[in-house]
Scaffold this active site. Structure first.
Site, PDB file in Angstrom:
ATOM      1  N   LYS A 251       2.739   5.380  -3.418  1.00  0.00           N
ATOM      2  CA  LYS A 251       4.079   4.830  -3.624  1.00  0.00           C
ATOM      3  C   LYS A 251       3.972   3.876  -4.803  1.00  0.00           C
ATOM      4  CE  LYS A 251       6.536   1.762  -3.274  1.00  0.00           C
ATOM      5  NZ  LYS A 251       7.223   1.019  -4.409  1.00  0.00           N
ATOM      6  N   GLU A 329      -5.140  -6.484  -2.016  1.00  0.00           N
ATOM      7  CA  GLU A 329      -5.434  -7.418  -3.105  1.00  0.00           C
ATOM      8  C   GLU A 329      -4.118  -8.115  -3.412  1.00  0.00           C
ATOM      9  OE1 GLU A 329      -7.283  -7.515  -7.621  1.00  0.00           O
ATOM     10  OE2 GLU A 329      -6.370  -5.679  -6.864  1.00  0.00           O
ATOM     11  N   CYS A 363      -3.091 -10.551 -11.944  1.00  0.00           N
ATOM     12  CA  CYS A 363      -3.287 -11.359 -10.736  1.00  0.00           C
ATOM     13  C   CYS A 363      -4.519 -12.245 -10.799  1.00  0.00           C
ATOM     14  CB  CYS A 363      -3.349 -10.451  -9.504  1.00  0.00           C
ATOM     15  SG  CYS A 363      -4.646  -9.203  -9.579  1.00  0.00           S
ATOM     16  N   GLU A 459       2.087 -18.602  -8.677  1.00  0.00           N
ATOM     17  CA  GLU A 459       1.445 -17.664  -9.592  1.00  0.00           C
ATOM     18  C   GLU A 459       2.368 -17.472 -10.789  1.00  0.00           C
ATOM     19  OE1 GLU A 459      -1.004 -13.464  -9.304  1.00  0.00           O
ATOM     20  OE2 GLU A 459       0.598 -13.854  -7.871  1.00  0.00           O
TER      21      GLU A 459
END
Length: 498
Positions: A251, A329, A363, A459
């Site tokens: 997906k 993750e 990330c 973040e």
């Protein structure tokens, strides 16, 4: 996925995550068998050493400049773009119609892609479940041969896939070319690693019995992948799944489905059996229902997700009812520490490579840059000069561009708000910090950042370098660990041996 300590750490993190994914794709089964009689000959096979295949991503300065692409050339290269879902070895329409995919650099529509529904997902799950019964019985040699063919197809079509990736993601073409090669490298690694699915013998408390473990594939794997590395993450997950004997349903992100479908085309050309790899793109409006279908299906035995912590938490809780194996993750808030003994001619390039790859949308990128007060001004001055010299904004297909657009308006607005709130709270803008039009956000340098500011707590996921000053090692270690999100970290110092 290297110059400087941080980018090496990024590769190690990618390698660690790959290994973890591979391990989750197996289930260990313990068998108890009678021990052989003293007269039975039991030969012990020898194991040859394994040479590890290492694939490192280049730093910003290593990416080649590409000048021969324009929009017309792209469309010629992109003829035959796959826009339908790939299920059971066939290209099919989505039951929900289509949704548009746009170029974040221009806002232009690239294509309309199949919008899959729960019905389509369930069809893909069934296809993967049926294919699993055959694929799991293939010998490791047969599976390895297929993986190597996928690698070959990816490299053969590398330039076209990379161009498509740049068009829908926005990253510079040099980075996209490197990413396709990186994705292909995983298929080489796992083609070799597939042969090493060794079990173990375990000492038994009963002298007449021996315990033996063997490794078996878990089953159907649901792989939910992000937009920032749309083919590298797919390659990392799929290669591990196929090598282990699992089948999979991908997906992809709604922002970058075309790259995922180009990957499916490579698998088709490589002769991957029908149903072993399936791709079900969907629009943002259907993301939650499609994700829920993958979590709820008892025929899906493992779910692997790369993305935000919030979504990961939702998926994790949703998988509880079917007791799935999970590999994730999630988001990061990576510290990057520059100690007073650091060599700035190494620390500054390290910070550049870590912070600005993929326009900061990574990330494991340096999120909080801690610099000792004694070298703070020199570091900031050097970093500002490097940013001015090395970073060029523009469309990823243009020559010399190192910084593309932010992926979408939602992410852009989030980044812009974070910077403005931090500046209002006392941070100083050394460079950047102003809108450039469209989804382009200038490489920005902030100083005077405090741990309680939004830019240090969230973040960033954009080209903003946030500098925090520290005095002592104890202080910076405490500050670096003041986060509920780990994932990566880096530091620079110089040590003189006696």
């Amino acid at each position: 996925m290297s110059s400087g300590g941080t980018t090496t750490q990024q590769h190690r993190q990618a390698t660690h995550n790959t290994t973890t994914t591979s391990q989750h794709l197996y289930q260990s089964t313990t068998h108890t068998t009678p021990a052989p009689s003293p007269s039975t000959s039991t030969a012990t096979p020898t194991t040859s050493s394994t040479s590890q295949h290492i694939s490192q991503a280049p730093s910003i300065s290593q990416y080649p400049a590409h000048s021969r692409y324009n929009t017309a050339q792209f469309y010629r290269m992109a003829e035959g773009i796959m826009t339908k879902a790939f299920v059971k070895g066939s290209w099919v329409e989505g039951s929900g119609g289509t949704f548009p995919v746009t170029d974040p650099a221009t806002g232009e529509e690239i294509a309309k892609v199949a919008d899959c529904t729960v019905q389509d997902v369930n069809t893909a799950i069934e296809a993967a479940s049926v294919a699993y019964e055959t694929w799991r019985l293939k010998s490791v040699k047969e599976r390895a041969a297929v993986l190597l063919k996928v690698r070959e197809e990816l490299l053969k079509d590398k330039e076209r896939i990379a161009t498509l990736l740049t068009r829908e993601n926005g990253k510079p073409l040099g980075e996209s070319m490197g990413e396709v090669g990186f994705a292909a490298s995983f298929f080489e690694w796992f083609a070799e690693e597939a042969r090493r699915q060794y079990g173990e013998t375990i000492p038994s408390a009963v002298p007449t019995k021996r315990m033996i473990t063997i490794r078996q594939p878990v089953g159907v794997a649901a792989l939910i992948t992000p937009w920032n590395f749309p083919i590298a993450t797919i390659g990392r997950k799929v290669s591990a799944a196929l090598a282990a004997g699992c089948t999979c349903i991908i997906k992809p992100s709604e922002d970058t489905p075309l790259t995922a479908l180009a990957f499916a085309r490579a698998c088709e050309r490589a002769g991957v059996p029908a149903g072993v790899v399936n791709v079900v793109p969907c629009s943002r409006a259907r993301v939650q229902e499609v994700g829920a279908a993958l979590c709820d299906s008892p025929k899906v035995q493992i779910l692997s997700f790369t993305g935000s912590t919030g979504v990961g938490q939702w998926l994790y809780s949703r998988c509880g009812s079917t007791m799935k194996k999970i590999s994730m993750e999630l988001g990061g808030n990576a510290p990057f520490i520059v100690f007073p003994t650091a060599k700035l001619d190494q620390a500054i390039p390290g910070a550049m490579a870590s912070k600005f790859r993929n326009t900061g949308q990574t990330c494991v990128t340096a999120n909080r840059i801690f610099v000792h007060e004694s070298i703070h001004d020199a570091f900031v001055s050097g970093l500002e000069a490097a940013m001015t010299k090395e970073l060029k904004m523009g469309r990823g297909l243009e020559a010399g561009v190192t910084q593309g657009p932010i992926i979408n308006q939602r992410q852009y607005d989030r980044l812009d708000k974070m910077v403005k709130e931090s500046v209002a709270a006392g941070a100083t803008v050394v460079r950047g910090g102003m809108s450039c039009g469209g989804l382009f956000y200038p490489p920005t340098l902030l100083t005077g950042v405090k741990p309680n500011m939004p830019i240090a707590q969230q973040e960033i996921f954009g080209p903003v370098a946030a500098i925090l000053k520290f005095k002592t090692e104890e202080e910076v270690i405490r500050l670096a660990n003041t986060t509920d999100r780990g994932l990566a970290g880096g530091y620079f110092f110089f040590f003189l041996c006696p």
